[in-house]
Design an enzyme around this catalytic site. Structure first.
Site, PDB file in Angstrom:
ATOM      1  N   VAL B 215     -11.092  -5.553  -2.402  1.00 22.22           N
ATOM      2  CA  VAL B 215     -10.584  -6.127  -1.153  1.00 22.22           C
ATOM      3  C   VAL B 215     -11.717  -6.095  -0.129  1.00 22.22           C
ATOM      4  O   VAL B 215     -12.266  -5.042   0.176  1.00 22.22           O
ATOM      5  CB  VAL B 215      -9.389  -5.305  -0.609  1.00 22.22           C
ATOM      6  N   VAL B 217     -13.352  -8.009   3.675  1.00 19.33           N
ATOM      7  CA  VAL B 217     -13.300  -8.967   4.777  1.00 19.33           C
ATOM      8  C   VAL B 217     -14.650  -8.919   5.475  1.00 19.33           C
ATOM      9  O   VAL B 217     -15.196  -7.839   5.699  1.00 19.33           O
ATOM     10  CB  VAL B 217     -12.166  -8.610   5.776  1.00 19.33           C
ATOM     11  N   GLY B 223     -10.887  -6.343  12.050  1.00 18.30           N
ATOM     12  CA  GLY B 223     -10.200  -5.924  13.267  1.00 18.30           C
ATOM     13  C   GLY B 223      -9.176  -6.916  13.770  1.00 18.30           C
ATOM     14  O   GLY B 223      -8.610  -6.740  14.835  1.00 18.30           O
ATOM     15  N   GLN B 224      -8.932  -7.984  13.020  1.00 19.00           N
ATOM     16  CA  GLN B 224      -7.976  -8.994  13.478  1.00 19.00           C
ATOM     17  C   GLN B 224      -6.710  -9.000  12.642  1.00 19.00           C
ATOM     18  O   GLN B 224      -5.891  -9.897  12.780  1.00 19.00           O
ATOM     19  CB  GLN B 224      -8.606 -10.386  13.363  1.00 19.00           C
ATOM     20  N   GLY B 225      -6.605  -8.062  11.712  1.00 16.83           N
ATOM     21  CA  GLY B 225      -5.414  -8.062  10.868  1.00 16.83           C
ATOM     22  C   GLY B 225      -5.539  -8.957   9.652  1.00 16.83           C
ATOM     23  O   GLY B 225      -4.550  -9.199   8.967  1.00 16.83           O
ATOM     24  N   LEU B 226      -6.749  -9.433   9.373  1.00 18.90           N
ATOM     25  CA  LEU B 226      -6.915 -10.336   8.234  1.00 18.90           C
ATOM     26  C   LEU B 226      -6.815  -9.590   6.913  1.00 18.90           C
ATOM     27  O   LEU B 226      -6.207 -10.055   5.955  1.00 18.90           O
ATOM     28  CB  LEU B 226      -8.267 -11.055   8.330  1.00 18.90           C
ATOM     29  N   ASP B 251     -11.385   3.781  -1.336  1.00 19.11           N
ATOM     30  CA  ASP B 251     -12.442   4.646  -0.808  1.00 19.11           C
ATOM     31  C   ASP B 251     -11.872   5.464   0.345  1.00 19.11           C
ATOM     32  O   ASP B 251     -10.928   5.042   1.010  1.00 19.11           O
ATOM     33  CB  ASP B 251     -13.616   3.803  -0.302  1.00 19.11           C
ATOM     34  N   GLN B 253     -12.633   5.940   3.365  1.00 17.81           N
ATOM     35  CA  GLN B 253     -12.501   5.397   4.725  1.00 17.81           C
ATOM     36  C   GLN B 253     -11.390   4.372   4.863  1.00 17.81           C
ATOM     37  O   GLN B 253     -11.053   3.972   5.971  1.00 17.81           O
ATOM     38  CB  GLN B 253     -13.821   4.800   5.217  1.00 17.81           C
ATOM     39  N   TYR B 258      -4.550   1.530   3.863  1.00 20.28           N
ATOM     40  CA  TYR B 258      -3.543   1.238   2.843  1.00 20.28           C
ATOM     41  C   TYR B 258      -2.260   2.017   3.085  1.00 20.28           C
ATOM     42  O   TYR B 258      -1.168   1.566   2.726  1.00 20.28           O
ATOM     43  CB  TYR B 258      -4.097   1.530   1.448  1.00 20.28           C
TER      44      TYR B 258
END
Lengths: 231, 279
Positions: B215, B217, B223-226, B251, B253, B258
Site C-alpha cells: 500500500v 501513496v 494526509g488527505q485521506g487517500l 510496518d 509506523q 490500519y
C-alpha cells in the site's frame, strides 16, 4: 502419484489439485477444527458449527498456487476422521475413482493437506494445513510444508508467510519459520458493527465484519489559493 | 460528505452542468455494459442529481458514486449463486489452469472488477484546468510509474519483471491517479495527463483468504485521506465477495493507520510467521 520413501508404505504425496476430493477435504478440516474461516463458530462441545462447503473448497483449490496432499490406500490406523456412512456416500459419489481402482478397492483416504496462495513472483501464504487426528505427530505435516516450500522456492518465491495461532507456533518454528525480520505487525480486518444497521455487516464465523461505505465524490471550491498539496 | 457538497460550492453554472453531463454520459455507458454482463455484484450505478437553487445563481452538483446493485449475495450462512461460464475466461485475471467442471450446482461467483473509476476529489482552477484524483480497481498499472512511486516513498528497488508478474497475478490491484485536464484556449482538444499517485494490491484464493500488500501513496498527496480510501475500498470489494480473512503485515509506523481502518494486531494471538531459508 509417486511413492515417497520415509512415509508409511501405503501413502503417497501429490501436488495434483485434482487428486483432492473436496468432500474428504471438508471432513479432514472439520476433524482438525478448521473451516477456512479465521474465527470459526464452534459448538458448545468444541466442534465446528459449520464445515467448509465443498464447492467453495473446489474454487479455493483452483485459485491456490499450490496444493499438496498425502493419501493413504488402506484404512487409517487409529480410526478414520469420517463417519462410515459418509464414506459410503463418498464411494457412490466418485464413480470415476472406482472405475480405475476396481469396485473392491477402497477410495484413497486423504490424510494430510496444505495449500499456498501467491502472486507467483514475490510473496506467498500458507493456508489450511491439516493432518488426520489419528496420524498426527508422525511428520506428515512437516512433509506437506516442506513440499510447499520447495515448490515455491523452485518458482523463485522466497517471501513466504503463514498465520499461526499460539499453539501452532512450535510446529512452524521447527520447520524453519520465525518472526518477521523486518518486525512487521500482523493485522487482520475485524471491524465489527456498533450500530444495528444490517446491510453493512457480514458474518464470518464468530465475527461480524463491517463493510466500508462506497466512495463518494468530493468537490472542492476552486480558488487561487488552493493547491493540490493541501486541501 | 454530503454537507461538504452542499455547503456552497460556487462554480460557474454552465461548466458545472457540462461536466455533470459528461459524467452522466460515461455513467450510462458503464451501466449498459454492466447490464450485458448481468452477474456483476460490484459497483454499477452512478446517480446524478442536479439541484438548481436559483436560476442564474449557482448549481450544486451532488454525485454519488459506487452504490451497489446487490441482488446476488444473500446474507446469512449459505451463498447460492450461479456458475460463471469459463468461456468468458477473458475476464478472469488468473493464469489458466485446467478447470475441472464442478459437479455441484452451488458455486461461488467469480466476478471481474468492472467498476467505473471513482472520482474522489475534483478541483477546478480559475485558468480552466481540472484536476481529479480517481480511484480505480481495474486500470492497468504501469510498472515503470510504480517503480518511480516506490522510490519516492523510499522503498527498496525490486526486479521489474517480478513486480510485473506479481501485479498480473494479484487478485485485485487498486490505484489512485491524478488526472489533469487542461482546456486549450484555441479550441484544440483538452490535454489529459494521468499520473499514478497511489496503489495497493491484494492476493487471494478468491474464496476465503486475502492478503493486502504494497500500500503506497505519493508523499506529496499524503494526509488527505487517500490511503484510507484506497484500503477501505479494497476491504469493501473483498467483503462483498465474501472473502472474510483479510490480512496484512504492517510496518511499525503504519500500525495505527490500519488500526483506525478496523484492523487488529495479533487477534487472539494469531501472528504471521515467515520462512527463512537456512543454507
Amino acid at each position: 502419484m509417486a511413492l515417497s520413501g520415509g512415509l508409511l508404505p501405503q501413502t503417497s504425496i501429490s501436488l495434483n489439485k485434482d487428486a483432492v476430493d473436496v468432500v474428504q477435504l471438508s471432513a479432514l478440516l472439520a476433524a482438525t477444527r478448521q473451516n477456512c474461516l479465521q474465527f470459526p463458530l464452534l459448538q458448545p462441545d468444541g466442534s465446528l458449527a459449520e464445515a467448509a462447503h465443498p464447492s467453495k473448497l473446489r474454487l479455493a483449490l483452483h485459485y491456490s498456487t499450490l496444493v499438496v496432499s498425502i493419501h493413504m490406500r488402506g484404512p487409517i490406523p487409529g480410526g478414520d476422521y469420517m463417519h462410515t456412512t459418509d464414506r459410503k456416500h463418498q464411494q457412490q459419489r466418485t464413480p470415476f475413482l472406482n472405475f480405475s481402482l476396481g469396485q473392491s478397492r477402497p477410495v484413497p483416504r486423504l490424510i494430510a493437506f496444505g495449500r499456498a496462495t501467491s502472486d507467483h513472483a514475490l510473496t506467498a501464504s500458507i493456508h489450511d494445513l491439516a493432518v488426520a487426528p489419528s496420524l498426527q505427530r508422525r511428520g506428515f505435516g512437516r512433509r506437506i510444508l516442506q513440499k510447499l516450500l520447495r515448490e515455491l522456492g523452485r518458482r523463485g518465491i522466497t517471501d513466504i508467510a503463514a498465520l499461526a495461532a499460539p499453539e501452532q507456533r512450535p510446529f512452524f518454528t521447527a520447520c524453519g519459520f520465525g518472526d518477521d525480520e523486518l518486525n512487521s505487525t500482523t493485522m487482520l480486518y475485524l471491524r465489527s458493527s456498533m450500530t444495528s444497521r444490517e446491510d453493512s455487516v457480514k458474518r464470518f464465523g464468530r465475527k461480524s465484519l463491517v463493510i466500508p461505505a462506497a466512495l463518494r465524490a468530493m468537490y472542492m471550491p476552486s480558488s487561487g489559493q488552493h493547491d493540490m498539496e493541501r486541501s | 460528505m454530503a454537507t461538504a457538497l452542499t455547503s456552497g460550492a460556487h462554480l460557474p453554472q454552465t461548466s458545472l452542468l457540462q461536466s455533470g453531463l459528461h459524467l452522466y454520459q460515461s455513467a450510462i455507458l458503464v451501466h449498459s455494459s454492466n447490464l450485458w454482463a448481468d452477474r456483476l455484484s460490484q459497483v454499477s450505478e452512478i446517480h446524478l442529481t442536479v439541484d438548481m437553487r436559483k436560476p442564474g445563481d449557482h448549481a450544486i452538483l451532488k454525485a454519488t458514486f459506487g452504490s451497489e446493485k446487490n441482488g446476488l449475495h444473500r446474507r446469512g450462512s449459505k451463498l447460492v449463486v450461479h456458475f460463471w461460464d469459463t468461456v468468458r475466461s477473458g475476464f478472469i485475471k488468473q493464469p489458466s489452469t485446467s478447470v475441472t467442471g464442478p459437479r455441484d450446482a452451488e458455486l461461488s461467483e467469480d466476478v471481474p472488477f468492472n467498476d467505473a473509476d471513482v472520482v474522489i476529489i475534483e478541483k477546478m482552477h480559475p485558468d480552466g484546468t481540472r484536476e481529479k484524483i480517481t480511484f480505480s480497481s481495474n486500470v492497468a498499472v504501469n510498472v515503470q510509474e510504480l517503480e518511480q512511486l516506490c522510490l519516492k516513498v523510499g522503498w527498496p528497488k525490486r526486479a521489474q519483471s517480478k513486480v510485473e508478474a506479481a501485479i498480473k497475478n494479484s487478485f485485485m490491484v487498486a490505484s489512485l491517479s491524478l488526472v489533469r485536464e487542461s482546456s486549450q484556449p484555441d479550441g484544440r482538444p483538452n490535454e489529459v495527463k494521468r499520473e499514478l499517485i497511489g496503489m495497493a494490491r491484494a492476493t487471494s484464493d478468491h474464496v476465503f483468504n486475502a492478503t493486502i500488500w504494497d500500500v503506497l501513496v505519493d508523499p506529496c498527496y499524503q494526509g488527505q485521506g487517500l490511503g484510507k480510501a484506497l484500503v477501505e475500498q479494497m476491504v469493501r470489494a473483498l467483503l462483498r465477495r465474501n472473502i472474510g480473512n483479510i490480512t496484512l503485515f504492517a510496518d511499525s509506523q503504519v500500525v495505527d493507520f490500519y488500526k483506525n481502518l478496523g484492523f487488529e494486531a495479533d487477534p487472539e494471538g494469531i501472528k504471521g510467521m515467515f520462512w527463512y531459508p537456512r543454507f
